[in-house]
Scaffold this active site. Structure first.
Site, PDB file in Angstrom:
ATOM      1  CD  GLN A  61     -22.088 -30.990  11.312  1.00  0.00           C
ATOM      2  OE1 GLN A  61     -21.524 -30.882  12.322  1.00  0.00           O
ATOM      3  NE2 GLN A  61     -22.251 -31.412  10.229  1.00  0.00           N
ATOM      4  CG  ASP A  82     -15.982 -26.362  12.549  1.00  0.00           C
ATOM      5  OD1 ASP A  82     -15.092 -27.881  12.178  1.00  0.00           O
ATOM      6  OD2 ASP A  82     -17.550 -26.698  12.317  1.00  0.00           O
ATOM      7  CE  LYS A 104     -18.039 -33.482  11.978  1.00  0.00           C
ATOM      8  NZ  LYS A 104     -18.683 -31.806  11.550  1.00  0.00           N
TER       9      LYS A 104
END
Ligand code: NAP
Length: 291
Positions: free
Chosen positions: A96, A119, A52
């Site tokens: 994460q 997200d 990412k």
């Protein structure tokens, strides 16, 4: 059978994001900036987060990686989140997942400022998504919608069968694809581990989206010739022939299903790259809300 190339579709999307970033820069605005927090040293999580961060460069997005020890206390992690929430140079950030067991994921996700939640996991953003208000939508579902659009796959009036009801993939996708939108207007069936006779559902699917995390679970006898198969699953399977000692495996037995279905995404090279492109898109969107 048509191969749905997520790598190519993602690359086009990232180019579009980069063009929008360049436009911002030419107007004297700052580049969007994505931060990522990773807790611990789980190999798969490190790979995902590094991919990412690396991809940001391709879109002209600044990035910061914050690596924290696995034994960090919840209040210390919350402190890092508060810092990122307050930092005007950070457009958006991710934590994460999964987190170590002693940290409550719900507490962490809820602490992220919704405008910076690229997200799309914050309850406020999920609520807005359900009500079709403009918001940041979870990267994997957003990437799959874009992939369906990119390949002109008709969804209206189709039966979409989704396997897996996680809060980050299956559940939001079931809502998005059943909404009155494009892509959307599907009749959705959401299956899970308690669904009996799964095959009776998969065989009636026009679009089959698999997000269960069981390698090669879907075999050719579970899929019809009319079916578009989207494989979200990514499990590391030991493979000593590979340099890394493993390979990424989808939920679908690609070799047996591909010749029998209408279209299919490979693993790797299908949904994965689209998830990253969606995250970059969300970071740009978050930055546009700020400036
Ligand atoms: P998850 O939290 O791992 O949950 C798995 C889901 O599958 C659960 O809803 C479970 O049902 C269901 N399930 C398990 N066995 C089943 C069976 N035999 N039949 C039907 N349903 C079954 O889900 P996730 O986080 O969405 O992850 C799923 C997979 O997608 C993993 O391989 C993950 O690595 C991958 N993934 C990939 C990306 C990407 O960008 N490519 C992004 C996210 C996730 P219950 O609810 O009843 O337990």
């Amino acid at each position: 059978m048509q191969l749905i190339d997520g790598k190519a579709a993602a690359s086009q999307w990232i180019e579009e994001t980069q063009a929008r970033v360049n436009m911002r820069l030419s107007q004297g605005k700052p580049a969007p900036h994505l931060a990522a927090i990773i807790v611990g040293t789980d190999g798969a999580s490190q790979t995902y987060v590094n991919n990412k961060i690396k991809a940001c460069k391709n879109a002209g997005i600044d990035s910061t990686l914050i690596t924290l020890p696995a034994d960090i206390q919840e209040h210390e992690l919350l402190h890092h989140i508060d810092d990122l929430n307050a930092n005007p140079r950070i457009s958006g950030f991710i934590v994460q997942l999964p987190l170590p067991k002693h940290i409550n994921e719900r507490t962490i996700i809820t602490r992220i400022k919704p405008e910076k939640d690229v997200d799309g996991f914050h309850p406020q953003n999920i609520g807005k998504m359900v009500l079709q208000h403009p918001t940041l939508i979870s990267a994997t579902p957003l990437g799959i919608l874009r992939l369906l659009n990119h390949y002109n796959i008709e969804t209206s009036g189709k039966h979409c069968v989704i396997l897996g009801r996680s809060a980050i993939v299956g559940k939001p996708l079931s809502i998005l694809l059943s909404q009155n939108s494009k892509p959307g207007n599907c009749t959705v069936t959401l299956c899970h581990s308690k669904t009996p006779d799964l095959k009776s559902y998969t065989l009636s699917a026009d679009i089959l989206i698999c997000a269960i995390g069981i390698p090669e679970y879907i075999s050719s006898d579970m899929v019809q010739a009319k079916t578009v198969v989207i494989d979200v699953g990514t499990t590391r399977v030991t493979d000593l022939k590979q340099k890394k000692g493993y390979r990424l495996c989808g939920d679908v037995n690609f070799n047996s299903v591909a010749p029998h279905c209408k279209a299919i995404t490979p693993v790797p090279g299908g949904v994965g790259p689209m998830t990253i492109a969606a995250l970059l898109h969300n970071t740009l969107e978050a930055s546009e809300q700020h400036v």
